[in-house]
Design a protein around this motif. Structure first.
Motif, PDB file in Angstrom:
ATOM      1  N   LEU A   2       0.849  -1.184   0.000  1.00  0.00           N
ATOM      2  CA  LEU A   2       0.000   0.000   0.000  1.00  0.00           C
ATOM      3  C   LEU A   2       0.888   1.238   0.000  1.00  0.00           C
ATOM      4  CD1 LEU A   2      -2.809   1.354   0.354  1.00  0.00           C
ATOM      5  CD2 LEU A   2      -2.423   1.186   2.812  1.00  0.00           C
ATOM      6  N   ARG A   3       0.682   2.093  -0.980  1.00  0.00           N
ATOM      7  CA  ARG A   3       1.425   3.355  -1.039  1.00  0.00           C
ATOM      8  C   ARG A   3       0.642   4.401  -0.257  1.00  0.00           C
ATOM      9  NH1 ARG A   3       5.286   3.059  -5.072  1.00  0.00           N
ATOM     10  NH2 ARG A   3       4.923   1.384  -6.563  1.00  0.00           N
ATOM     11  N   VAL A   4       1.331   5.066   0.648  1.00  0.00           N
ATOM     12  CA  VAL A   4       0.700   6.067   1.501  1.00  0.00           C
ATOM     13  C   VAL A   4       1.454   7.374   1.361  1.00  0.00           C
ATOM     14  CG1 VAL A   4       0.092   6.681   3.873  1.00  0.00           C
ATOM     15  CG2 VAL A   4      -0.003   4.294   3.146  1.00  0.00           C
ATOM     16  N   GLU A   5       0.705   8.451   1.224  1.00  0.00           N
ATOM     17  CA  GLU A   5       1.306   9.784   1.229  1.00  0.00           C
ATOM     18  C   GLU A   5       0.611  10.569   2.331  1.00  0.00           C
ATOM     19  OE1 GLU A   5       1.992  13.634  -1.645  1.00  0.00           O
ATOM     20  OE2 GLU A   5       1.918  11.622  -2.533  1.00  0.00           O
ATOM     21  N   LEU A   6       1.412  11.116   3.230  1.00  0.00           N
ATOM     22  CA  LEU A   6       0.874  11.878   4.353  1.00  0.00           C
ATOM     23  C   LEU A   6       1.236  13.351   4.221  1.00  0.00           C
ATOM     24  CD1 LEU A   6       1.725   9.549   7.382  1.00  0.00           C
ATOM     25  CD2 LEU A   6      -0.448   9.772   6.170  1.00  0.00           C
ATOM     26  N   LYS A   7       0.263  14.189   4.486  1.00  0.00           N
ATOM     27  CA  LYS A   7       0.493  15.632   4.533  1.00  0.00           C
ATOM     28  C   LYS A   7       1.220  15.957   5.836  1.00  0.00           C
ATOM     29  CE  LYS A   7      -3.813  16.381   2.087  1.00  0.00           C
ATOM     30  NZ  LYS A   7      -5.200  16.777   2.249  1.00  0.00           N
ATOM     31  N   PRO A   8       1.765  17.153   5.958  1.00  0.00           N
ATOM     32  CA  PRO A   8       2.416  17.527   7.211  1.00  0.00           C
ATOM     33  C   PRO A   8       1.474  17.351   8.401  1.00  0.00           C
ATOM     34  CG  PRO A   8       2.945  19.120   5.522  1.00  0.00           C
ATOM     35  CD  PRO A   8       1.900  18.190   4.942  1.00  0.00           C
ATOM     36  N   PHE A   9       1.968  16.674   9.426  1.00  0.00           N
ATOM     37  CA  PHE A   9       1.281  16.426  10.696  1.00  0.00           C
ATOM     38  C   PHE A   9       0.049  15.526  10.574  1.00  0.00           C
ATOM     39  CE2 PHE A   9       3.493  20.511  10.993  1.00  0.00           C
ATOM     40  CZ  PHE A   9       4.445  20.164  11.950  1.00  0.00           C
ATOM     41  N   GLU A  10      -0.163  14.929   9.413  1.00  0.00           N
ATOM     42  CA  GLU A  10      -1.264  13.974   9.253  1.00  0.00           C
ATOM     43  C   GLU A  10      -0.920  12.691  10.019  1.00  0.00           C
ATOM     44  OE1 GLU A  10      -4.091  12.163   5.715  1.00  0.00           O
ATOM     45  OE2 GLU A  10      -2.135  12.962   5.183  1.00  0.00           O
ATOM     46  N   ARG A  11      -1.967  12.003  10.480  1.00  0.00           N
ATOM     47  CA  ARG A  11      -1.786  10.771  11.242  1.00  0.00           C
ATOM     48  C   ARG A  11      -2.359   9.594  10.471  1.00  0.00           C
ATOM     49  NH1 ARG A  11      -1.769  11.955  17.179  1.00  0.00           N
ATOM     50  NH2 ARG A  11      -1.605  14.206  17.309  1.00  0.00           N
ATOM     51  N   ILE A  12      -1.779   8.428  10.753  1.00  0.00           N
ATOM     52  CA  ILE A  12      -2.300   7.187  10.195  1.00  0.00           C
ATOM     53  C   ILE A  12      -2.225   6.131  11.292  1.00  0.00           C
ATOM     54  CG2 ILE A  12      -0.082   6.435   9.245  1.00  0.00           C
ATOM     55  CD1 ILE A  12      -1.684   5.362   6.825  1.00  0.00           C
ATOM     56  N   VAL A  13      -3.264   5.306  11.376  1.00  0.00           N
ATOM     57  CA  VAL A  13      -3.319   4.247  12.369  1.00  0.00           C
ATOM     58  C   VAL A  13      -2.954   2.940  11.664  1.00  0.00           C
ATOM     59  CG1 VAL A  13      -4.766   3.017  14.036  1.00  0.00           C
ATOM     60  CG2 VAL A  13      -5.181   5.443  13.582  1.00  0.00           C
ATOM     61  N   ILE A  14      -1.968   2.259  12.204  1.00  0.00           N
ATOM     62  CA  ILE A  14      -1.567   0.950  11.694  1.00  0.00           C
ATOM     63  C   ILE A  14      -1.651  -0.011  12.874  1.00  0.00           C
ATOM     64  CG2 ILE A  14       0.250  -0.424  10.627  1.00  0.00           C
ATOM     65  CD1 ILE A  14       1.264   2.115   9.280  1.00  0.00           C
ATOM     66  N   GLY A  15      -2.701  -0.827  12.869  1.00  0.00           N
ATOM     67  CA  GLY A  15      -2.929  -1.739  13.994  1.00  0.00           C
ATOM     68  C   GLY A  15      -3.179  -0.950  15.260  1.00  0.00           C
ATOM     69  N   ASP A  16      -2.346  -1.184  16.274  1.00  0.00           N
ATOM     70  CA  ASP A  16      -2.477  -0.479  17.555  1.00  0.00           C
ATOM     71  C   ASP A  16      -1.610   0.772  17.621  1.00  0.00           C
ATOM     72  OD1 ASP A  16      -4.281  -2.242  18.690  1.00  0.00           O
ATOM     73  OD2 ASP A  16      -2.720  -3.525  19.537  1.00  0.00           O
ATOM     74  N   SER A  17      -0.912   1.089  16.543  1.00  0.00           N
ATOM     75  CA  SER A  17       0.020   2.213  16.551  1.00  0.00           C
ATOM     76  C   SER A  17      -0.493   3.378  15.721  1.00  0.00           C
ATOM     77  CB  SER A  17       1.374   1.779  15.982  1.00  0.00           C
ATOM     78  OG  SER A  17       1.901   0.714  16.732  1.00  0.00           O
ATOM     79  N   VAL A  18      -0.137   4.574  16.145  1.00  0.00           N
ATOM     80  CA  VAL A  18      -0.459   5.786  15.397  1.00  0.00           C
ATOM     81  C   VAL A  18       0.856   6.400  14.948  1.00  0.00           C
ATOM     82  CG1 VAL A  18      -1.501   8.078  15.478  1.00  0.00           C
ATOM     83  CG2 VAL A  18      -2.551   6.198  16.750  1.00  0.00           C
ATOM     84  N   ILE A  19       0.945   6.660  13.662  1.00  0.00           N
ATOM     85  CA  ILE A  19       2.127   7.314  13.113  1.00  0.00           C
ATOM     86  C   ILE A  19       1.738   8.750  12.794  1.00  0.00           C
ATOM     87  CG2 ILE A  19       3.728   7.385  11.171  1.00  0.00           C
ATOM     88  CD1 ILE A  19       3.456   4.323  11.045  1.00  0.00           C
ATOM     89  N   VAL A  20       2.534   9.703  13.294  1.00  0.00           N
ATOM     90  CA  VAL A  20       2.292  11.115  13.055  1.00  0.00           C
ATOM     91  C   VAL A  20       3.414  11.622  12.164  1.00  0.00           C
ATOM     92  CG1 VAL A  20       1.969  13.378  14.101  1.00  0.00           C
ATOM     93  CG2 VAL A  20       1.276  11.328  15.356  1.00  0.00           C
ATOM     94  N   ASN A  21       3.030  12.194  11.048  1.00  0.00           N
ATOM     95  CA  ASN A  21       4.025  12.721  10.120  1.00  0.00           C
ATOM     96  C   ASN A  21       4.661  13.985  10.698  1.00  0.00           C
ATOM     97  OD1 ASN A  21       5.535  12.925   7.789  1.00  0.00           O
ATOM     98  ND2 ASN A  21       3.927  13.940   6.626  1.00  0.00           N
ATOM     99  N   SER A  22       5.862  14.283  10.231  1.00  0.00           N
ATOM    100  CA  SER A  22       6.544  15.508  10.649  1.00  0.00           C
ATOM    101  C   SER A  22       5.970  16.698   9.883  1.00  0.00           C
ATOM    102  CB  SER A  22       8.052  15.368  10.391  1.00  0.00           C
ATOM    103  OG  SER A  22       8.278  15.272   8.994  1.00  0.00           O
ATOM    104  N   ASN A  23       6.738  17.742   9.766  1.00  0.00           N
ATOM    105  CA  ASN A  23       6.234  18.978   9.144  1.00  0.00           C
ATOM    106  C   ASN A  23       6.391  19.020   7.625  1.00  0.00           C
ATOM    107  OD1 ASN A  23       8.992  19.147   9.192  1.00  0.00           O
ATOM    108  ND2 ASN A  23       9.062  21.283   9.831  1.00  0.00           N
ATOM    109  N   THR A  24       6.759  17.899   7.009  1.00  0.00           N
ATOM    110  CA  THR A  24       6.864  17.845   5.552  1.00  0.00           C
ATOM    111  C   THR A  24       6.052  16.665   5.021  1.00  0.00           C
ATOM    112  OG1 THR A  24       8.834  16.447   5.617  1.00  0.00           O
ATOM    113  CG2 THR A  24       9.191  18.832   5.537  1.00  0.00           C
ATOM    114  N   ARG A  25       5.702  16.761   3.758  1.00  0.00           N
ATOM    115  CA  ARG A  25       4.971  15.666   3.110  1.00  0.00           C
ATOM    116  C   ARG A  25       5.869  14.429   3.088  1.00  0.00           C
ATOM    117  NH1 ARG A  25       0.462  15.472  -0.065  1.00  0.00           N
ATOM    118  NH2 ARG A  25       0.202  17.712   0.071  1.00  0.00           N
ATOM    119  N   ALA A  26       5.272  13.253   3.322  1.00  0.00           N
ATOM    120  CA  ALA A  26       6.051  12.013   3.334  1.00  0.00           C
ATOM    121  C   ALA A  26       5.323  10.932   2.540  1.00  0.00           C
ATOM    122  CB  ALA A  26       6.262  11.545   4.765  1.00  0.00           C
ATOM    123  N   ARG A  27       6.105  10.106   1.885  1.00  0.00           N
ATOM    124  CA  ARG A  27       5.565   8.958   1.148  1.00  0.00           C
ATOM    125  C   ARG A  27       6.273   7.711   1.625  1.00  0.00           C
ATOM    126  NH1 ARG A  27       6.270  11.072  -4.854  1.00  0.00           N
ATOM    127  NH2 ARG A  27       5.654  13.158  -4.319  1.00  0.00           N
TER     128      ARG A  27
END
Length: 131
Positions: free
Chosen positions: A3-28
């Motif tokens: 799965l390809r994921v692109e996150l905006k700055p400070f966007e969050r994604i939940v993977i299982g029991d974990s939450v990933i918070v992006n930094s201040n730049t766009r990330a893929r």
């Protein structure tokens, strides 16, 4: 399939029991494996689950993210019964959700419940517009 994921700055994604918070730049990045994944915007919290469809969504979301449908089966049935009583005209959509849950296709069930939430929102909007 990855799965390809692109996150905006400070966007969050939940993977299982974990939450990933992006930094201040766009990330893929690419997620490989079978971990359940939801974007923060696609999640419902206990505080925001204020309608029957949202409560059902929260229950199925928990089943999906915890990968434990059996443990939450009684809660699911209670939420489904509440939804059917509250929105009897959505019986077809409720059946589709039930079918997806029975097949273990919880992400598909969540997508169907999102449509029910939109339906609830449209039904409430005209009532709120009245003086």
């Amino acid at each position: 399939m990855p799965l390809r994921v692109e996150l905006k700055p400070f966007e969050r994604i939940v993977i299982g029991d974990s939450v990933i918070v992006n930094s201040n730049t766009r990330a893929r990045f690419i997620v490989e494996g079978d971990a359940p994944i939801l974007r923060e915007r696609d999640t419902v919290t206990a505080e925001t689950a204020d309608t029957p469809a949202k409560r059902l969504y929260l229950c199925v979301q928990t089943m999906y993210l915890k990968n434990d449908a059996i443990r939450y089966r009684a809660s699911y049935l209670a939420c489904m019964n509440e939804l059917r009583r509250a929105i009897p005209e959505a019986a077809g959509q409720a059946e589709m959700v039930d079918r997806h849950v029975a097949e273990g296709a919880l992400y598909k069930a969540l997508k169907e419940i999102r449509a029910l939430i939109e339906r609830e929102d449209r039904a409430v909007a005209p009532a709120e517009a009245m003086p």
